[in-house]
Each structure stands twice: as structure tokens, then as C-alpha cells.
Design an enzyme around this catalytic site. Structure first.
Site, PDB file in Angstrom:
ATOM      1  N   HIS A 271       0.772  -1.230   0.066  1.00  0.00           N
ATOM      2  CA  HIS A 271       0.015   0.035   0.193  1.00  0.00           C
ATOM      3  C   HIS A 271       0.839   1.099   0.050  1.00  0.00           C
ATOM      4  CE1 HIS A 271      -3.365  -2.820   0.511  1.00  0.00           C
ATOM      5  NE2 HIS A 271      -3.000  -2.906   1.762  1.00  0.00           N
ATOM      6  N   ASP A 322      -5.308  -8.219  -3.123  1.00  0.00           N
ATOM      7  CA  ASP A 322      -5.486  -8.102  -1.801  1.00  0.00           C
ATOM      8  C   ASP A 322      -6.763  -8.726  -1.498  1.00  0.00           C
ATOM      9  OD1 ASP A 322      -5.655  -7.252   0.802  1.00  0.00           O
ATOM     10  OD2 ASP A 322      -5.151  -5.105   0.308  1.00  0.00           O
TER      11      ASP A 322
END
Length: 458
Positions: A271, A322
Site C-alpha cells: 500500500h 489483496d
């Protein structure tokens, strides 16, 4: 030795039409050319491109997709309210459930053009929080699913210690995640032995985040593993995480990590959404890979990664799916670019003077993803070149989106001109795992998945 012919092939140096790939018995590319080097040639129609590594996955969350799109009683829905639902979902999962979900997910990944996955696995214990008889049970179930489906895998057993900065005690919803450093290193070592002789399966390790793992434990993990072992960490995903870190130690999460760990090219910063200019400069200079998951980051309201700043520092990047609200190479790359365009109100942010946006993003994600998963040749080879793993995705050259296109715009057409599934064949380590759009076990895998989810959600 096998030789495979494709109508068009994106080698590391140029497009070839036709293109021939020679693959040895161990699954490594030994030759790429525009001429047959053997009479024993298998022909596959289509456009051959390198397989895409998916560097960040929580497999169990595939079965949650679509369950969290209702407004909660909280004043404002956020990552943190979504996390509460995730904890409730996790409470119900058995090892059989995880294996069934992971197998379905991995078939979907292969059919989307992913050839390897980094499984960031923090679900370690039984439903009451007690360890399984085999501590690595849940990770081994994802490995079994990878072997069943044929996808490449880098297992990333996760150390999760605390509920927040300052060693806050974990809550009941986190009981299935919690381990100490010694326990997670034992899991890592057992998985490393399990994958040692399998060239398509590897083991790395993952401190969950700076809020969930103390700095001393990160240093202990670094000291205990091989210098080539991938290390992944969630970092600076949410603004609240940044605020909490500043309150705890006076530093931001990426700054705090760089001060307390030997961050280098083994590290994948997942991220990395909220970074300062200095953090971007220092993290990219250290050689870390930015692990970006644009569809999940959008779904959770994380924010937008500073791609221009990262690329200006020659930073490496890769993509992952994810939470699997989308399993699409196209969508991850497209929305990585589109987020930048929406923020900056300009076009072709990733492109440079000689390379198109699609080609630039694709090449970066193949290279960075392979590095993050430790899936590279002995001299660092990635993609379709001699010495690299034979991970190959074939696109349907007859698909309408490619009509009128030349080789130079094939990737841009795929990424920016539609959502029709155009992956026809997939090879992982030279093994033909998707043939003519089908996986040989997909019906059986889907049936098992449907039954597992029916029971979980009942």
C-alpha cells in the site's frame, strides 16, 4: 526440452512474430527466437506475454467480496468498520474452508493472467484461538490449493502481535492471528523446508504492520532469515495509522520502519499510500518494492499512492488483488493509472517519452512483482527471457479489442479498451495450467467452493 510457438511474443528485448520459447524439464526458459530450434514444436495461437505476479493476497477474503457494501451504524464507514466484519467472517473458517476458497481464487487468478501469488497469511489458529497440532496448518492449506491449481506461490506467514502502536493488547477478533516471534519463525522454517525443492513455490515472511509488530521483533526476524528471503509489510495504508504512529513515536510509519530495519530490495511495502516526499525518496532509494492494490485500496477508501513521485525516484512497484473484490490484471493496472489521472487531472501519468502507459505499467509490475515474490532467475531474469521462469500468458489475438492494433499497442489495448476475458492459455513454470480458457479441475473446485461458502454464510 519443449518448444512452443506463438503468433506474437513479447520478449524482454522486443516483439517477435512468430515467437518460439524453449523450456527445459525444470520449467526454465532456455531459448527465445523467431525461428524454430526443433522439429518438435507445439503451436499456440495468440499473443504471448509474461505472466503477471500477484504480490499481495489474503485468500480467505475472496469469499467476503460483496458482503460489506452496506452502511454500518457507525457515523462513517471506513477501513476500520470493514475490518470488524472481516473479524466476524474469520471466526467461521475451518482449514477445509480456507483450502476450498483459495483453490477457487487461484483458478480465477490464473484465468485472469496471474501466474504467481504472494499469500500474506495471518490466519494461523483454530476458531477458539488455540494453535493447530501443526502450527503451519492454514498456510499449508493455501500451499495445497496452489499445487492443486498450478499457480506459483510465495508463502508469507505473518507475525501479528499487537492491536496497535505501543503494544496494545489484541482484541478477541484477532485471536486467530496472534503469535510471538519464535512461533512465527518456526512456521516460516517449516514452510521453507516444504517449498525448498519446488521451483514454483517459495517462502518469505511478513511482519503484519508497524502497528501490529514492534521494532525489536522485526530486527529479530531479519536476523533469522536468509538474505534472499522476501519480506512484506502493510504500511501507511490509512491516515489514522499515520496519526497513531506520530502520536506513538513522533515518526510516520515508513520513516519509523526505515529507522528500525535494514530495508532493501527484499522488502515489499504494501500500500504505502500515505508517504512524504522524503519517505518516498528514502524508501525507493533503498530498493524496496511498492506493493499496490488499487481496487482494494479504492474499495476500502485508503487513498491514492504517489506514483509519479515513486517513479521519479526509480522506485520498483508491483500489483496485487489483496481482498479480491476484483481479480483482474487489467483492473489493477488500469486503476493504478486512473487514480493518478483523477487526482492530477492529466493523462498518461506513467508513460515516458519512449514507452506507452500500458507497456510502462505492465513491465514495471512484472519486474517488481517477480522481485517481491523471489521469483527470478539465478541472475535476476524476469519476464520472457533466457534464464527466467517459463510463466507465460496468451491473449486471444482474434478478440475484437485487438482489431487494427499492431504489436506496439497490444498491451494498451488489453489494459485500456475493455473488460472482456481474453486470456486463453497460461503456463506456470512451463506447465500448461489453463488451456483454451479452461482449468482441468475448475468444475470440481467451484463445487467445493460453493458448498464451503454456503455453510460459512448460513
Amino acid at each position: 526440452m519443449r518448444v512452443i510457438k506463438f503468433d506474437h511474443l513479447l520478449s524482454a528485448s522486443k516483439w517477435l512474430s512468430p515467437g518460439y520459447v524453449s523450456v527445459n524439464a525444470e520449467g526454465w526458459i532456455t531459448d527465445i527466437s523467431s525461428n524454430a530450434s526443433s522439429e518438435d514444436v507445439v503451436s499456440i495461437r495468440g499473443i504471448a506475454i509474461p505472466g503477471m505476479p500477484n504480490l499481495h493476497s489474503h485468500a480467505f477474503q475472496r469469499a467476503m467480496a460483496g458482503l460489506s457494501e452496506f452502511r454500518t451504524a457507525a457515523a462513517e464507514d471506513s477501513f476500520w468498520t470493514w475490518r470488524d466484519l472481516m473479524y466476524r467472517f474469520v471466526d467461521r473458517l475451518t482449514p477445509d474452508d480456507l483450502e476450498a476458497i483459495a483453490a477457487q481464487l487461484y483458478v480465477e487468478m490464473l484465468k485472469a493472467g496471474y501466474t504467481a501469488v504472494g499469500e500474506f497469511q495471518y490466519l494461523h489458529h483454530d476458531r477458539d484461538g488455540s494453535p493447530f497440532g501443526i502450527p503451519a496448518e492454514m498456510s499449508l492449506r493455501t500451499l495445497a490449493a496452489a499445487r492443486t491449481t498450478g499457480i506459483g506461490m510465495t508463502l508469507l506467514p505473518v507475525l501479528y502481535q499487537h492491536a496497535g502502536f505501543g503494544e496494545q493488547p489484541p482484541g478477541d477478533g484477532q485471536r486467530r492471528f496472534i503469535n510471538n516471534t519464535g512461533a512465527i519463525l518456526e512456521i516460516y522454517e517449516s514452510l521453507d523446508k516444504e517449498t525448498a525443492l519446488d521451483p514454483d513455490r517459495h517462502t518469505g515472511i511478513a511482519p503484519h504492520s508497524m502497528r501490529a509488530v514492534d521494532a525489536e521483533s522485526i530486527r529479530e526476524m531479519e536476523a533469522a532469515i536468509d538474505l534472499s528471503t522476501p519480506i512484506h509489510i502493510h504500511i501507511a495504508e490509512q491516515e489514522k495509522e499515520v496519526v497513531d504512529c506520530l502520536e506513538f513515536c513522533g515518526r510516520r510509519p515508513v520513516e519509523y520502519l526505515l529507522d528500525n530495519a535494514d530495508v532493501d530490495s527484499r522488502w515489499c511495502l504494501v500500500h504505502a499510500t500515505h508517504m512524504t516526499v522524503d519517505e518516498i525518496r528514502n524508501a525507493s532509494a533503498a530498493g524496496a518494492i511498492a506493493g499496490l492494490c488499487p481496487t482494494t485500496e479504492a474499495n476500502l477508501g485508503d487513498g491514492i499512492f504517489d506514483m509519479p513521485g515513486w517513479l521519479d525516484g526509480n522506485g520498483s512497484l508491483g500489483v496485487g488483488s489483496d481482498s479480491h473484490i476484483s481479480i483482474s490484471v487489467v483492473e489493477e493496472l488500469r486503476w493504478l493509472e486512473y487514480g493518478q489521472r483523477l487526482r492530477d487531472r492529466r493523462r498518461n501519468v506513467a508513460a515516458d517519452d519512449s514507452t506507452s502507459t500500458g507497456m510502462k505499467l505492465f513491465d514495471a509490475a512484472v519486474s517488481g512483482g517477480a522481485q517481491a515474490l523471489g521469483r527470478i532467475g539465478s541472475n535476476g531474469e524476469v519476464g520472457l527471457q533466457v534464464g527466467a521462469r517459463a510463466d507465460i500468458v496468451v491473449l486471444d489475438a482474434d478478440a475484437p479489442i485487438f482489431a487494427g492494433h499492431m504489436m506496439e499497442t497490444f498491451l494498451d489495448a488489453w489494459i485500456f479498451s475493455g473488460n472482456e476475458p481474453v486470456v486463453t492459455d497460461v503456463f506456470v513454470g512451463g506447465e500448461h495450467v489453463i488451456s483454451e480458457r479452461n482449468h482441468p479441475q475448475e468444475e470440481k473446485i467451484a463445487a467445493r467452493y460453493r458448498e464451503a461458502v454456503r455453510v460459512i454464510l448460513s
